[in-house]
Enzyme design. Structure first.
Site, PDB file in Angstrom:
ATOM      1  N   HIS A   1     -64.989 -76.046  -4.846  1.00 18.98           N
ATOM      2  CA  HIS A   1     -63.884 -76.822  -5.425  1.00 18.98           C
ATOM      3  C   HIS A   1     -62.564 -76.682  -4.670  1.00 18.98           C
ATOM      4  CE1 HIS A   1     -61.377 -73.792  -7.728  1.00 18.98           C
ATOM      5  NE2 HIS A   1     -62.445 -73.052  -7.497  1.00 18.98           N
TER       6      HIS A   1
ATOM      7  N   CYS B   1     -47.986 -66.978 -13.825  1.00 15.11           N
ATOM      8  CA  CYS B   1     -48.002 -66.796 -15.275  1.00 15.11           C
ATOM      9  C   CYS B   1     -49.368 -66.294 -15.706  1.00 15.11           C
ATOM     10  CB  CYS B   1     -47.630 -68.074 -15.995  1.00 15.11           C
ATOM     11  SG  CYS B   1     -47.795 -69.554 -15.006  1.00 15.11           S
TER      12      CYS B   1
HETATM   13  C1  PLP Z   1     -59.679 -70.038  -5.316  1.00 12.73           C
HETATM   14  C2  PLP Z   1     -59.878 -68.792  -4.552  1.00 12.73           C
HETATM   15  C3  PLP Z   1     -60.841 -67.852  -4.939  1.00 12.73           C
HETATM   16  C4  PLP Z   1     -61.685 -68.034  -6.177  1.00 12.73           C
HETATM   17  O1  PLP Z   1     -62.629 -69.041  -5.987  1.00 12.73           O
HETATM   18  P1  PLP Z   1     -63.536 -69.572  -7.203  1.00 12.73           P
HETATM   19  O2  PLP Z   1     -64.575 -70.411  -6.537  1.00 12.73           O
HETATM   20  O3  PLP Z   1     -62.610 -70.365  -8.075  1.00 12.73           O
HETATM   21  O4  PLP Z   1     -64.115 -68.395  -7.881  1.00 12.73           O
HETATM   22  C5  PLP Z   1     -61.005 -66.721  -4.170  1.00 12.73           C
HETATM   23  N1  PLP Z   1     -60.262 -66.513  -3.065  1.00 12.73           N
HETATM   24  C6  PLP Z   1     -59.330 -67.387  -2.648  1.00 12.73           C
HETATM   25  C7  PLP Z   1     -58.543 -67.104  -1.429  1.00 12.73           C
HETATM   26  C8  PLP Z   1     -59.096 -68.545  -3.388  1.00 12.73           C
HETATM   27  O5  PLP Z   1     -58.162 -69.402  -2.983  1.00 12.73           O
END
Ligand code: PLP
Length: 406
Positions: free
Chosen positions: A205, A330
């Protein structure tokens, strides 16, 4: 193009899914619903074939072998699997991990967990530009060090770490190198071989794919790396991650990777041009600062502090029209200033006055024009109402004032 509101500039938090990804996924919900582990009939074979194809699409984007891709529920799970999995698998070699203070919570909290289990973790500070000091990294290595965990691109500032230099140091000392590539994969060229990466987490995502699916790259040669499974069950994913595969999600991740591979170069050029235009215009405001290295940075990210203005207040000024994140995380009931910006040496005031701009595939020039205009107007208006701004304009040295603490 026509201006589309609201403007979405929070692509580091999540990206909208590309309609072409949805199209690829759709058959795998109802019609081709099989379990990829069902070996006895065509429903299973169809699903397995789709997963195999996606594994190739994912591997190609990062120049890996398809066998080196372990599908997970996202980057958080991949971060956990990499760090805890290496910690358990290599416990006879040592119990020391090196990471940095600006990592994502999925890495930092996993490292805290490791400490509770009796492991040792070194948290490297970063320099003012957000990069780690390579000499400090090398000095932190001991004969008990088993893993270096340093992210590729930072989610708040977009700062890119010196990945190849880090991997060289890791190699030299026989230590594994894990990187959280969530913000970099699909945005800039990432090559696990040229970069010397042993393990890497990333997520659907954040690259125009679906939520709830991601991957962990685990090197199979030079050296052969293994992680202890963190989930017991059917032994899927070469025994490293049990659980029935999320076939539609995996198909979507594969398609998202394919699109990024083909469009990354032109997209990075388009977005960096827009980002630079946005930045240049906003920097015309007085007392405005870009946070983190501008040289070693993802092409679509800019983190800017507007001194004497609260980021949250700024966002209220144009709340309904622009979606952004501020440097006030937050996560708790109170507004804590971002630990990432504080690690770069920003005071609470500058951290609170920051906004993170994360441009994306669907950002248009018209939206950037609108954003420049809205932010400039709001910053000027809020400063006009600010007593601190008035004092600053009168030449009062605000830093020298003794504030009464409650
Ligand atoms: C968004 C993000 C995550 C977490 O990813 P998810 O797929 O939402 O669990 C981990 N590390 C970084 C650097 C992120 O930007």
């Amino acid at each position: 193009m026509e201006l589309k509101l609201p403007v979405y500039l929070d692509n580091n938090a999540t990206t909208p899914m590309d309609p072409r990804v949805l199209e690829a996924m759709l058959p795998y919900f109802v019609e081709k619903f099989g379990n990829a582990a069902s070996r006895n009939h065509s429903f299973g074979w169809v699903a397995e074939e789709a997963v195999d194809y996606a594994r190739e699409q994912v591997a190609r984007l990062i120049n890996a072998d398809p066998k080196e891709i372990i599908f997970t529920s996202g980057a958080t799970e991949a971060d956990n699997l990499a760090i805890k999995g290496v910690y358990e698998m290599y416990s006879s070699k040592g119990n020391h991990i090196i990471t940095a203070t600006t990592e994502h919570k999925a890495v930092l909290d996993t490292c805290k967990h490791i400490e509770k289990m009796g492991g040792q973790v070194t948290y490297l500070n970063v320099k003012e530009d957000g990069l780690i000091d390579l000499e400090e990294l090398e000095k932190a290595i001991t004969d008990k060090t088993i893993l270096i965990a340093i992210m590729y691109g930072n989610n708040e500032t977009g700062v890119i770490m010196p990945i190849r230099e880090i991997s060289k140091i890791a190699r030299k000392h026989g230590v594994l190198f894990f990187t959280d590539g969530t913000q970099a994969v699909g945005k800039i060229p990432v090559d696990v071989n040229a970069d010397g990466i042993d393990l890497m987490a990333f997520s659907g995502h954040k690259m125009y794919g679906p939520k709830g699916v991601g991957a962990l790259y685990v090197r199979r040669k030079n050296p052969r790396v293994k992680v202890t499974s963190q989930m017991d069950g059917g032994g899927h994913e070469r025994g490293m991650r049990s659980g029935t595969l999320n076939v539609p999600g995996i198909v979507g991740l594969g398609k998202a990777c394919e699109l990024c591979l083909h469009e990354m170069e032109s997209e990075a050029a388009r977005l960096s041009k827009m980002r630079d235009r946005l930045e240049k215009s906003l920097m015309e405001l007085e007392e405005t600062y870009v946070n983190g290295s501008r040289e070693h940075r993802l092409p679509h990210v800019s983190n800017i502090s507007f001194k004497y203005v609260e980021g949250e207040g700024l966002m209220m000024g144009f709340n309904k029209n622009i979606a952004l994140s501020s440097g006030s995380a937050c996560t708790s009931a109170s507004l804590e200033p971002s630990y990432v910006l504080k690690a770069l040496g920003l005071g609470d005031d500058l951290a609170h006055s920051s906004l993170r701009f994360g441009l994306g595939r669907f950002t248009t020039d018209e939206q950037i024009d609108f954003t420049i205009d809205a932010i400039k107007t709001t910053v000027i208006k809020l400063r006009e109402m600010s007593p601190l701004w008035e004092m600053f304009k009168e030449g009062v040295d605000i830093n020298a004032i003794e504030w009464a603490h409650h």
